[in-house]
Design a protein around this motif. Structure first.
Motif, PDB file in Angstrom:
ATOM      1  N   ASP A   1     111.090  54.002  33.267  1.00  0.00           N
ATOM      2  CA  ASP A   1     112.297  54.241  32.475  1.00  0.00           C
ATOM      3  C   ASP A   1     112.157  55.401  31.501  1.00  0.00           C
ATOM      4  N   THR A   2     110.979  56.017  31.423  1.00  0.00           N
ATOM      5  CA  THR A   2     110.789  57.120  30.489  1.00  0.00           C
ATOM      6  C   THR A   2     111.378  58.385  31.092  1.00  0.00           C
TER       7      THR A   2
ATOM      8  N   ALA B   1     108.624  49.546  23.728  1.00  0.00           N
ATOM      9  CA  ALA B   1     109.533  50.651  23.422  1.00  0.00           C
ATOM     10  C   ALA B   1     108.761  51.910  23.035  1.00  0.00           C
TER      11      ALA B   1
ATOM     12  N   GLU C   1     114.749  50.486  22.881  1.00  0.00           N
ATOM     13  CA  GLU C   1     114.763  51.527  21.860  1.00  0.00           C
ATOM     14  C   GLU C   1     115.888  51.288  20.856  1.00  0.00           C
TER      15      GLU C   1
ATOM     16  N   ASN D   1     110.545  59.623  24.987  1.00  0.00           N
ATOM     17  CA  ASN D   1     110.691  58.310  24.396  1.00  0.00           C
ATOM     18  C   ASN D   1     111.153  58.516  22.961  1.00  0.00           C
ATOM     19  N   THR D   2     112.382  58.150  22.647  1.00  0.00           N
ATOM     20  CA  THR D   2     112.914  58.451  21.325  1.00  0.00           C
ATOM     21  C   THR D   2     112.209  57.684  20.215  1.00  0.00           C
ATOM     22  N   CYS D   3     111.779  56.447  20.488  1.00  0.00           N
ATOM     23  CA  CYS D   3     111.061  55.682  19.461  1.00  0.00           C
ATOM     24  C   CYS D   3     109.723  56.343  19.149  1.00  0.00           C
TER      25      CYS D   3
ATOM     26  N   ARG E   1     114.440  50.211  28.795  1.00  0.00           N
ATOM     27  CA  ARG E   1     113.861  50.992  27.699  1.00  0.00           C
ATOM     28  C   ARG E   1     114.935  51.423  26.701  1.00  0.00           C
TER      29      ARG E   1
ATOM     30  N   SER F   1     105.707  52.692  24.264  1.00  0.00           N
ATOM     31  CA  SER F   1     104.801  53.158  25.316  1.00  0.00           C
ATOM     32  C   SER F   1     105.371  54.406  25.976  1.00  0.00           C
ATOM     33  N   TYR F   2     104.473  55.287  26.373  1.00  0.00           N
ATOM     34  CA  TYR F   2     104.883  56.573  26.935  1.00  0.00           C
ATOM     35  C   TYR F   2     105.134  56.525  28.431  1.00  0.00           C
TER      36      TYR F   2
ATOM     37  N   THR G   1     100.162  61.190  19.376  1.00  0.00           N
ATOM     38  CA  THR G   1     100.407  60.464  20.633  1.00  0.00           C
ATOM     39  C   THR G   1      99.193  59.625  21.013  1.00  0.00           C
TER      40      THR G   1
END
Length: 188
Positions: free
Chosen positions: A113-114, A106, A59, A120-122, A55, A108-109, A150
């Motif tokens: 890896d979140t 990138a 990102e 999620n910075t993106c 991720r 997705s919430y 969101t």
């Protein structure tokens, strides 16, 4: 010596990112981190040191596109029609996600890896950029008040991931997104 290491680290980061952009464009979110390392001429540990998760790499690859979408949202804030401005921006988000491999993942919430703290910075950048557009459309009575950005990003990601392997993914994503837009309007 320290300056040389920093310089080497910066060069490695730039080289890894350039290779990753090519690999993600060719293979999408499942691009091989090992192949990226080989092509960049570094070890896989070096890739993981710069990008500890897939991720994080996605990102970083998506950063310039997210910045462009954020700037576009700022340009549309003062458009005459709030709903139209929001929908124009969301159309561009859909188009980017459908044509830029890896971007939907990138954004997705959910996922292992979140980071639950950093998020999620993106998606966070798009939320920050698009919220003024959504808030205005809600104030104008053109969009339901119970919709969050969101929600809209989740819908876009779902649509794009559902059609990513179709022959004309961008057109199909656009068509499906337009089907969902009717649900944004307040109930009569």
């Amino acid at each position: 010596m320290t300056g040389a290491q920093r310089s080497d680290a910066r060069r490695n980061h730039a080289r890894i990112l350039a290779v990753a952009e090519q690999e993600v464009a060719a293979r999408g979110a499942e691009a091989s981190l090992e192949q990226i390392a080989r092509t960049a001429g570094v070890g896989s540990a070096t890739v993981r040191r710069h990008f500890p998760t897939r991720r994080a790499l996605l990102e970083a690859v998506s950063h310039s596109r997210i910045d462009a979408l954020s700037r576009r949202a700022a340009e549309l804030v003062d458009a005459p029609d709030g709903r139209d401005a929001l929908l124009r921006w969301l159309d561009e988000v859909v188009a980017y996600c459908a044509t830029v491999r890896g971007l939907a993942v990138a954004l997705s919430y959910a996922g292992p890896d979140t980071d639950p703290v950093q998020g999620n910075t993106c998606a966070g950048a798009l939320e920050e950029a698009g919220t003024p557009l959504l808030d205005r459309a809600v104030r104008d009575g053109a969009v339901r008040a119970d919709i969050a950005l969101t929600d809209l990003i989740t819908v876009i990601v779902g649509i794009v991931l559902a059609v990513e392997h179709r022959a004309d993914a961008a057109a199909e994503a656009d068509r499906l997104f337009r089907l969902t837009v009717a649900g944004l309007a307040p109930h009569a």
